[in-house]
Structures are given as structure tokens and as C-alpha cells.
Design a protein around this motif. Structure first.
Motif, PDB file in Angstrom:
ATOM      1  N   HIS A  28       0.950  -1.081  -0.024  1.00  0.00           N
ATOM      2  CA  HIS A  28       0.064   0.032   0.041  1.00  0.00           C
ATOM      3  C   HIS A  28       0.859   1.128   0.159  1.00  0.00           C
ATOM      4  O   HIS A  28       0.713   2.311  -0.679  1.00  0.00           O
ATOM      5  CB  HIS A  28      -0.888  -0.064   1.265  1.00  0.00           C
ATOM      6  CG  HIS A  28      -2.035  -1.247   1.184  1.00  0.00           C
ATOM      7  ND1 HIS A  28      -3.240  -0.758   0.466  1.00  0.00           N
ATOM      8  CD2 HIS A  28      -1.740  -2.317   1.519  1.00  0.00           C
ATOM      9  CE1 HIS A  28      -3.913  -2.102   0.511  1.00  0.00           C
ATOM     10  NE2 HIS A  28      -3.256  -2.883   1.111  1.00  0.00           N
ATOM     11  N   MET A  85      -4.233   2.742  10.396  1.00  0.00           N
ATOM     12  CA  MET A  85      -5.534   1.980   9.969  1.00  0.00           C
ATOM     13  C   MET A  85      -6.907   2.563  10.431  1.00  0.00           C
ATOM     14  O   MET A  85      -7.911   2.722   9.878  1.00  0.00           O
ATOM     15  CB  MET A  85      -5.525   0.542  10.407  1.00  0.00           C
ATOM     16  CG  MET A  85      -4.571  -0.213   9.498  1.00  0.00           C
ATOM     17  SD  MET A  85      -4.464  -0.030   7.749  1.00  0.00           S
ATOM     18  CE  MET A  85      -6.201  -0.377   7.700  1.00  0.00           C
ATOM     19  N   ALA A  88      -7.351   5.644   8.519  1.00  0.00           N
ATOM     20  CA  ALA A  88      -7.973   5.248   7.214  1.00  0.00           C
ATOM     21  C   ALA A  88      -9.381   4.683   7.421  1.00  0.00           C
ATOM     22  O   ALA A  88     -10.389   5.136   6.645  1.00  0.00           O
ATOM     23  CB  ALA A  88      -7.019   4.110   6.591  1.00  0.00           C
ATOM     24  N   LEU A  89      -9.611   4.073   8.350  1.00  0.00           N
ATOM     25  CA  LEU A  89     -11.169   3.658   8.500  1.00  0.00           C
ATOM     26  C   LEU A  89     -12.075   4.837   8.381  1.00  0.00           C
ATOM     27  O   LEU A  89     -13.302   4.774   8.072  1.00  0.00           O
ATOM     28  CB  LEU A  89     -11.240   2.599   9.827  1.00  0.00           C
ATOM     29  CG  LEU A  89     -10.751   1.115   9.633  1.00  0.00           C
ATOM     30  CD1 LEU A  89     -10.567   0.547  10.794  1.00  0.00           C
ATOM     31  CD2 LEU A  89     -11.636   0.626   8.600  1.00  0.00           C
ATOM     32  N   HIS A  93     -12.996   4.885   4.860  1.00  0.00           N
ATOM     33  CA  HIS A  93     -14.113   3.710   4.962  1.00  0.00           C
ATOM     34  C   HIS A  93     -15.182   4.145   5.805  1.00  0.00           C
ATOM     35  O   HIS A  93     -15.903   3.099   6.274  1.00  0.00           O
ATOM     36  CB  HIS A  93     -13.370   2.611   5.103  1.00  0.00           C
ATOM     37  CG  HIS A  93     -12.005   2.350   4.112  1.00  0.00           C
ATOM     38  ND1 HIS A  93     -12.132   1.922   3.011  1.00  0.00           N
ATOM     39  CD2 HIS A  93     -10.753   2.183   4.486  1.00  0.00           C
ATOM     40  CE1 HIS A  93     -11.314   1.671   2.300  1.00  0.00           C
ATOM     41  NE2 HIS A  93     -10.306   1.841   3.266  1.00  0.00           N
ATOM     42  N   LEU A 108     -14.769  -4.366   5.002  1.00  0.00           N
ATOM     43  CA  LEU A 108     -13.690  -3.688   5.450  1.00  0.00           C
ATOM     44  C   LEU A 108     -12.809  -4.813   6.226  1.00  0.00           C
ATOM     45  O   LEU A 108     -12.033  -4.451   7.102  1.00  0.00           O
ATOM     46  CB  LEU A 108     -14.152  -2.796   6.471  1.00  0.00           C
ATOM     47  CG  LEU A 108     -14.921  -1.532   6.027  1.00  0.00           C
ATOM     48  CD1 LEU A 108     -15.181  -0.401   7.187  1.00  0.00           C
ATOM     49  CD2 LEU A 108     -14.175  -0.753   4.993  1.00  0.00           C
ATOM     50  N   GLN A 111      -8.953  -4.186   5.991  1.00  0.00           N
ATOM     51  CA  GLN A 111      -8.608  -3.021   7.006  1.00  0.00           C
ATOM     52  C   GLN A 111      -8.710  -3.397   8.562  1.00  0.00           C
ATOM     53  O   GLN A 111      -7.681  -3.203   9.235  1.00  0.00           O
ATOM     54  CB  GLN A 111      -9.509  -1.889   6.719  1.00  0.00           C
ATOM     55  CG  GLN A 111      -9.308  -1.138   5.330  1.00  0.00           C
ATOM     56  CD  GLN A 111      -9.998  -1.806   4.185  1.00  0.00           C
ATOM     57  OE1 GLN A 111     -10.752  -2.639   4.457  1.00  0.00           O
ATOM     58  NE2 GLN A 111      -9.760  -1.232   3.210  1.00  0.00           N
TER      59      GLN A 111
END
Length: 129
Positions: A28, A85, A88-89, A93, A108, A111
Motif C-alpha cells: 500500500h 488504519m 484510514a477507517l 472507509h 472492511l 482494513q
């Protein structure tokens, strides 16, 4: 003698988990290096944060995984990945929490797997060698 008795190697298991997490997250990070972080910058700014905060993705997806890969500062590096993370969530997301993928899994799950694996690596790392 049971074959499973010889299969029990917690230290090796933790190294395997740590190295796997590092390599998968580095993919990533490599995508961010080669394709840029313009999309992340836009999301960060939309969330009301300064654009430079987007560069933190390089710490969470390149630097921290490299530390994990070589086994240095394992606990802080794993926690940085976990924090990355969570960000990012929330930023990327947030609208996917209740979604199911086309294959029937949680949208998800990757993740979540990265987040939980990073926490497990941080919790399970042994300081003694």
C-alpha cells in the motif's frame, strides 16, 4: 509423540505475522510512492485538517513497515500502523462499516485484519531474544 507438539513455535509465529504485516502494508505504501497521495490530501482537507497531515501515510505505510520488517522498534511501529488504519477507517472507509462485499464478506475485512494484526504484533512482541 504428536506432530503438533513439534509445531508449537510462538516466537516464529510472531515473526511470521510481523513480516507478513510489514510486506502487505508496504504494498500500500509503494502505491502511494508511485501514484502519489493527492486523493488522501483531498480527504484530509475535506475533514478539516491541514493537507500536510496526508504525508503521515508514508510513516504508517512505508517507514513503520520497514521497521517491522527488520525487527526494530517493533511495538511503536506496529502501533503506528494501527493508528494509520484507524485514520484510514475514519477518513476513507467511514461509510463502509455496514457494507458486505460481493463475495459475502465484510467490506472492511482487510482494513480490520491489518488493524487487529498490528495490535497483536504490538502486544505479542517479546523484548528478549
Amino acid at each position: 509423540m504428536s506432530v503438533w507438539k513439534n509445531f508449537h513455535h510462538p516466537r516464529a509465529a510472531m515473526v511470521l505475522l510481523r513480516v507478513t504485516l510489514a510486506i502487505l502494508v508496504l504494498f500500500h505504501g509503494w502505491a502511494k510512492i508511485t501514484n502519489g497521495i493527492g486523493g488522501i490530501e483531498a480527504m484530509v482537507v475535506k475533514a478539516g485538517l491541514p493537507a500536510f497531515v496526508a504525508y503521515g501515510v508514508f510513516i504508517g505505510e512505508v517507514i513503520a513497515p520497514l521497521f517491522l520488517l527488520v525487527g526494530l522498534f517493533v511495538v511503536p511501529a506496529a502501533l503506528v500502523i494501527a493508528i494509520n488504519m484507524v485514520v484510514a477507517l475514519v477518513l476513507v472507509h467511514g461509510s463502509h462499516f455496514l457494507q458486505i462485499s460481493k463475495s459475502g464478506g465484510w467490506a472492511l475485512e482487510l482494513q480490520a485484519f491489518f488493524l487487529i494484526t498490528a495490535i497483536v504484533v504490538a502486544m505479542g512482541h517479546s523484548r528478549s531474544k
